[in-house]
Design a protein around this motif. Sequence first.
Motif, PDB file in Angstrom:
ATOM      1  N   ARG A   1      24.424  21.502  38.223  1.00 15.51           N
ATOM      2  CA  ARG A   1      24.003  22.682  37.753  1.00 15.51           C
ATOM      3  C   ARG A   1      24.674  23.903  38.388  1.00 15.51           C
ATOM      4  O   ARG A   1      24.184  24.585  38.901  1.00 15.51           O
ATOM      5  N   PRO A   2      26.083  24.147  37.852  1.00 16.40           N
ATOM      6  CA  PRO A   2      26.793  25.216  38.543  1.00 16.40           C
ATOM      7  C   PRO A   2      26.448  26.501  37.753  1.00 16.40           C
ATOM      8  O   PRO A   2      26.211  26.227  36.537  1.00 16.40           O
ATOM      9  N   LEU A   3      26.733  27.471  38.305  1.00 18.67           N
ATOM     10  CA  LEU A   3      26.899  28.862  37.414  1.00 18.67           C
ATOM     11  C   LEU A   3      28.449  29.258  37.501  1.00 18.67           C
ATOM     12  O   LEU A   3      28.918  29.532  38.655  1.00 18.67           O
ATOM     13  N   VAL A   4      28.980  29.698  36.345  1.00 14.86           N
ATOM     14  CA  VAL A   4      30.268  30.398  36.472  1.00 14.86           C
ATOM     15  C   VAL A   4      30.035  32.044  36.394  1.00 14.86           C
ATOM     16  O   VAL A   4      29.181  32.437  35.687  1.00 14.86           O
ATOM     17  N   VAL A   5      30.716  32.599  37.225  1.00 16.60           N
ATOM     18  CA  VAL A   5      30.730  34.321  37.242  1.00 16.60           C
ATOM     19  C   VAL A   5      32.279  34.547  37.014  1.00 16.60           C
ATOM     20  O   VAL A   5      33.060  34.249  37.460  1.00 16.60           O
ATOM     21  N   GLY A   6      32.338  35.406  35.835  1.00 16.24           N
ATOM     22  CA  GLY A   6      33.702  35.981  35.393  1.00 16.24           C
ATOM     23  C   GLY A   6      33.603  37.035  34.538  1.00 16.24           C
ATOM     24  O   GLY A   6      32.687  37.613  34.045  1.00 16.24           O
ATOM     25  N   ASP A   7      34.762  37.735  34.335  1.00 11.68           N
ATOM     26  CA  ASP A   7      34.882  38.959  33.528  1.00 11.68           C
ATOM     27  C   ASP A   7      35.595  39.016  32.482  1.00 11.68           C
ATOM     28  O   ASP A   7      35.670  39.988  31.766  1.00 11.68           O
TER      29      ASP A   7
ATOM     30  N   HIS B   1      40.027  43.552  42.763  1.00  8.27           N
ATOM     31  CA  HIS B   1      41.335  44.259  41.643  1.00  8.27           C
ATOM     32  C   HIS B   1      42.422  44.052  42.530  1.00  8.27           C
ATOM     33  O   HIS B   1      42.563  45.184  43.354  1.00  8.27           O
ATOM     34  N   GLY B   2      43.200  43.024  42.713  1.00  9.39           N
ATOM     35  CA  GLY B   2      44.586  43.089  43.565  1.00  9.39           C
ATOM     36  C   GLY B   2      43.961  43.271  45.111  1.00  9.39           C
ATOM     37  O   GLY B   2      43.557  42.291  45.590  1.00  9.39           O
TER      38      GLY B   2
ATOM     39  N   LEU C   1      31.055  43.110  34.047  1.00  8.89           N
ATOM     40  CA  LEU C   1      31.739  44.465  33.562  1.00  8.89           C
ATOM     41  C   LEU C   1      32.592  45.012  34.500  1.00  8.89           C
ATOM     42  O   LEU C   1      33.077  46.163  34.427  1.00  8.89           O
ATOM     43  N   SER C   2      33.150  44.214  35.688  1.00  6.06           N
ATOM     44  CA  SER C   2      34.002  44.811  36.859  1.00  6.06           C
ATOM     45  C   SER C   2      35.185  44.580  36.532  1.00  6.06           C
ATOM     46  O   SER C   2      36.181  45.021  37.286  1.00  6.06           O
TER      47      SER C   2
ATOM     48  N   PHE D   1      33.275  31.143  41.305  1.00  6.86           N
ATOM     49  CA  PHE D   1      33.659  32.696  40.974  1.00  6.86           C
ATOM     50  C   PHE D   1      35.215  32.718  40.508  1.00  6.86           C
ATOM     51  O   PHE D   1      36.095  32.013  40.996  1.00  6.86           O
ATOM     52  N   ASP D   2      35.368  33.533  39.406  1.00  5.50           N
ATOM     53  CA  ASP D   2      36.633  33.925  38.912  1.00  5.50           C
ATOM     54  C   ASP D   2      37.096  34.970  40.039  1.00  5.50           C
ATOM     55  O   ASP D   2      36.215  35.419  40.963  1.00  5.50           O
ATOM     56  N   LEU D   3      38.523  35.282  40.121  1.00 11.24           N
ATOM     57  CA  LEU D   3      38.724  36.162  41.247  1.00 11.24           C
ATOM     58  C   LEU D   3      39.375  37.587  40.742  1.00 11.24           C
ATOM     59  O   LEU D   3      38.492  38.348  40.831  1.00 11.24           O
ATOM     60  N   ASP D   4      40.231  37.540  40.003  1.00 10.91           N
ATOM     61  CA  ASP D   4      40.583  38.926  39.572  1.00 10.91           C
ATOM     62  C   ASP D   4      39.999  39.476  38.592  1.00 10.91           C
ATOM     63  O   ASP D   4      39.640  38.767  37.438  1.00 10.91           O
ATOM     64  N   GLY D   5      39.311  40.603  38.789  1.00 10.39           N
ATOM     65  CA  GLY D   5      38.455  41.404  38.003  1.00 10.39           C
ATOM     66  C   GLY D   5      36.976  40.909  38.423  1.00 10.39           C
ATOM     67  O   GLY D   5      36.346  41.738  37.685  1.00 10.39           O
TER      68      GLY D   5
END
Length: 323
Positions: free
Chosen positions: A207-213, A22-23, A233-234, A14-18
């Motif tokens: 076999r990982p999956l990236v989640v990001g904005d 959000h903060g 789209l968050s 997981f990415d974090l910001d967005g």
Amino acid sequence: MSDALLAAYDAVLFDLDGTVYHGTRVIPGAPETVRAAREHGTPVRFVTNNASKAPDEVVAHLTGLGMPAGTDEVHTSAQAGVQLLKERLDPGAEVLVVGTESLAAEVTQAGLTPVRENVAGVQAVVQGHSPDNTWAALAEACLAIRAGALWVACNVDATLPSERGLLPGNGSMVAALRTATDVEPLVAGKPQPLLFDTAARSAGAERPLVVGDRLDTDIAGAVAAGIDSLVVLSGVATPKQLIEAIPAERATYLARDLTALTEAVEDLRIGPRPGWTVTTEGGVLAATGDGDELDLLRALCHTAWETGVTELHGDAEARLGGS
């Protein structure tokens, strides 16, 4: 759950910001989705380009938002930046730090010596986001870089999502130094694959999956690392950016937010979608049919990427809310 997206991969990065928050404001459904992944037995990792916080600070922030985590699950661009320094410098080498005290602490833990002024003997500059970075700090870095010091940028995100909107990110400050020095930094964070590679290895994932904005960091980093990705789209990404994405920034799946991880894989894949027909007559993307607007966007992206046509017909643009 067997057909859910998270079940198709052996770790979620997981990415974090967005993406997760959000903060100080959590993305609705994020705690429940992270918990669902853990209950399914899918390891999770939090991979952030924000170099302003140490892993334990990130853990505290996540825990306060209802997502308990361990420091071993957090991978930051500060860690990646210092790893690059450690590989290139002798033990004890002086490194000018432009960033937070937590970034300076990472330098110390790597056996290097953090300094805040361009004193004789400075061998490198490491630059990470800090709301307290000043002109004076940039001036010291400028002098060191011009004198030949190795320059490592933890990340080059131009903006930083917050609960108030987009704010200047580390990349904006990096751009100032690039202009002042005519030097290109060595970039540690996304879109370079180092962070994702390290996070995947720590989870024992094949076999990982990236989640990001963000297309230019999260998705580009996933592509560079050869990892499938879900763009949400968050945060920063817009429909227009998705349709116009270059090959190096194209995601595998598309969703409104990370809660889609519990939805069926084939419902999220970017490609032709039931109920929608997309054509390129007249050199514009036109769509006919009816159904979910995200399915329309998935179909539009597929056709745009296949044909190179990215201009939207007015009706298609209206259906997407003006993109």
